[in-house]
Every structure is written in C-alpha cells, then in structure tokens.
Scaffold this motif. Structure first.
Motif, short mmCIF file in Angstrom:
data_model
loop_
_atom_site.label_atom_id
_atom_site.label_comp_id
_atom_site.label_asym_id
_atom_site.label_seq_id
_atom_site.Cartn_x
_atom_site.Cartn_y
_atom_site.Cartn_z
N LEU A 161 -4.20 -0.98 1.74
CA LEU A 161 -4.21 -0.44 3.11
C LEU A 161 -5.54 -0.70 3.81
O LEU A 161 -5.57 -0.92 5.03
CB LEU A 161 -3.90 1.06 3.07
CG LEU A 161 -2.47 1.40 2.65
CD1 LEU A 161 -2.32 2.91 2.43
CD2 LEU A 161 -1.47 0.90 3.68
N LYS A 162 -6.63 -0.71 3.08
CA LYS A 162 -7.92 -1.06 3.68
C LYS A 162 -7.90 -2.50 4.17
O LYS A 162 -8.45 -2.81 5.24
CB LYS A 162 -9.05 -0.87 2.65
CG LYS A 162 -9.61 0.54 2.60
CD LYS A 162 -10.81 0.58 1.66
CE LYS A 162 -11.52 1.92 1.74
NZ LYS A 162 -12.69 1.98 0.83
N THR A 163 -7.31 -3.38 3.38
CA THR A 163 -7.22 -4.78 3.79
C THR A 163 -6.45 -4.92 5.10
O THR A 163 -6.89 -5.60 6.03
CB THR A 163 -6.50 -5.61 2.69
OG1 THR A 163 -7.29 -5.57 1.49
CG2 THR A 163 -6.32 -7.06 3.13
N VAL A 164 -5.31 -4.25 5.20
CA VAL A 164 -4.49 -4.34 6.40
C VAL A 164 -5.15 -3.63 7.58
O VAL A 164 -5.04 -4.07 8.73
CB VAL A 164 -3.09 -3.75 6.15
CG1 VAL A 164 -2.21 -3.87 7.39
CG2 VAL A 164 -2.42 -4.47 4.97
N GLY A 210 0.82 -1.21 0.00
CA GLY A 210 0.00 0.00 0.00
C GLY A 210 0.85 1.26 0.00
O GLY A 210 0.59 2.21 -0.75
N VAL A 211 1.88 1.27 0.83
CA VAL A 211 2.76 2.44 0.93
C VAL A 211 3.48 2.69 -0.39
O VAL A 211 3.53 3.83 -0.88
CB VAL A 211 3.78 2.25 2.07
CG1 VAL A 211 4.82 3.37 2.05
CG2 VAL A 211 3.06 2.21 3.42
N ALA A 236 -1.61 1.01 9.07
CA ALA A 236 -2.32 1.03 7.80
C ALA A 236 -3.33 2.18 7.75
O ALA A 236 -3.47 2.87 6.73
CB ALA A 236 -3.03 -0.30 7.57
N LYS A 237 -4.03 2.40 8.86
CA LYS A 237 -5.01 3.50 8.90
C LYS A 237 -4.32 4.85 8.76
O LYS A 237 -4.83 5.76 8.10
CB LYS A 237 -5.81 3.44 10.20
CG LYS A 237 -6.82 2.30 10.24
CD LYS A 237 -7.57 2.27 11.57
CE LYS A 237 -8.58 1.12 11.58
NZ LYS A 237 -9.30 1.05 12.87
N LEU A 238 -3.16 4.98 9.40
CA LEU A 238 -2.41 6.24 9.30
C LEU A 238 -1.98 6.49 7.86
O LEU A 238 -2.13 7.61 7.34
CB LEU A 238 -1.19 6.18 10.21
CG LEU A 238 -0.40 7.49 10.37
CD1 LEU A 238 -1.22 8.51 11.14
CD2 LEU A 238 0.92 7.23 11.09
N ALA A 239 -1.47 5.45 7.20
CA ALA A 239 -1.05 5.59 5.80
C ALA A 239 -2.24 5.84 4.89
O ALA A 239 -2.17 6.64 3.96
CB ALA A 239 -0.30 4.34 5.36
#
Length: 243
Positions: free
Chosen positions: A144-147, A128-129, A159-162
């Motif tokens: 990132l939604k998955t994580v 995601g990053v 993941a939410k922060l990213a």
C-alpha cells in the motif's frame, strides 16, 4: 470489426506521428547524403521496433484487463454460511481467508505477468488489501505504501485510505491520523473529504480519544447540509459518545 477499426485508428495516429518526425529530418538528409543508406536502415529498424513494442503493449493491456476482471470476480465472490455445501452453479468460498488467499494469488500473478501496465498498479493495491485480510500487515503496509506514492491521485488516495486502516488496526493511531488528515486536505474522486473525516473521527473514538472524536463529528455536522446523511450520521455518533 470494431476492435479492428480501433486498432487501425491507433496505428494510423502512430504512423502520422512517425511521419511528422521523419519530415523534420529532410533538411538533414540533404546535407548528409553519404550517410543516408546507413541512417535509413537505422530508422527502419527503430520504427519497426517501436511499432512492435507499441502493438505488444496494446495486446498486453487487453489481456491484462481480462485477467484483472477475473481476479476482481474472485475478490467479490461471496462467502457461504458455515455448514453450507458448495453449489456447482454458484461460485463461493468456505471462508473469507480462503477467498483472500485465492484473490491474492491472482493479483500477484497479474503483477508478475504485466509489470508495466496500469493493471499492475491496481493489482498492487489489491495485494495490499488482501494481505491485510490475511493478517499479513507487514506485506499490506509494503504494497500500500508503494501504491500511495503513485502519481495517480485516485489510486493513491485509495491506497492511503487502506493503509490508514492497517495502521488503525495495529494501534498505530498517530500514523493513521496523519494519513486521514492528508486525505482531508487533498481529497480525490475515490476518497472524499467527508469519507476521510468520518474515518478520522472513528479512529479517535476507537482509540478512546473522546474529545477529539467529538470535535471531528461536530465539524462534520457544521460542514454537511442539515438533512444530509453525513449530518445525521455525525449526530448519531455524537449521541453514542454521550452514553
């Protein structure tokens, strides 16, 4: 020798657990002698399969950890200044895009090779990053939604922060604000309340929501100790808003 000792200890623990389960079935074998041979064969097959799967998983985790370390090294490799030639003894990339492309490939390989390991979960975060770094915001949001939905609170927080950063960069301010508030309400070891508060304040500031940004920085000042870095940074940000 240490690796072999650790492996033996793990195998011993597994064997003890297996034997305990077998002991619980003694009374059943007394009452069902006619089925004992067939049942014995089945148990042997199941235990052998379980031991094989357990050993395979252990080996997979070890290999995955080594490969993950290599991918992280790629992700952290420096980008050399424009015009500087590559140095054989000092790994570097010509651009951030080149680095993100190579790291993305390695993390994707990890997910493909070790889909049922913790390494795969962390690799999805970096997918995601790196997708965001490459400008593929749709892929970044998907990964990132998955994580973010994982039960691992520390990894989910990262993941939410990213993901909030992706939303902020694509002008989805409300979505970013909602995620930062979630992180403030439920901080983790990887994302503190203060970190989420600053990101929220900066999101307000970047979106031109000066009043909300001012309130958030003032809240940070109120919560942080007088001489702390957080307090001083909030004071600096408030001064910027006055100019």
């Amino acid at each position: 020798m240490r690796a072999e000792a650790r492996h033996q200890l793990k195998q011993d623990r597994f064997s003890r657990a297996t034997m305990h389960a077998a002991e619980q079935t003694v009374h059943w074998t007394v009452e069902h002698k006619g089925k004992l041979v067939i049942a014995g064969v089945v148990i042997i097959v199941v235990i052998a399969a379980a031991l094989g799967a357990w050993y395979y998983t252990e080996r997979q985790d070890e290999r995955a950890s080594v490969d993950f370390g290599k991918a992280l090294q790629t992700f952290d490799t420096p980008v050399r200044p424009a015009g500087m030639p590559a140095q054989p003894d000092y790994p570097s990339f010509a651009s951030a895009k080149e680095r993100a492309t190579e790291a993305h490939k390695q993390f994707q390989d990890l997910v493909n090779k070790y889909p049922y390991t913790h390494v795969a979960h962390f690799s999805r975060y970096f997918l995601g990053v790196t997708s965001a770094q490459l400008g593929d915001n749709a892929a970044a949001e998907r990964e990132l939604k998955t994580v973010a939905d994982y039960h691992d609170r520390d990894l989910s927080g990262l993941a939410k922060l990213a993901l909030a950063g992706v939303y902020r960069d694509t002008k989805r301010t409300k979505d970013a604000v909602d995620l930062y508030k979630q992180l403030m309400e439920k901080p983790s070891r990887t994302v503190s309340k203060a970190a989420a508060e600053f990101q929220l304040a900066e999101t307000y500031q970047g979106a031109g929501m000066t009043v909300d940004a001012k309130k958030q920085y003032e809240q940070i000042q109120k919560e942080a100790p007088a001489q702390s870095e957080a307090n001083q940074l909030a004071a600096t940000k408030l001064q910027e808003l006055k100019q």
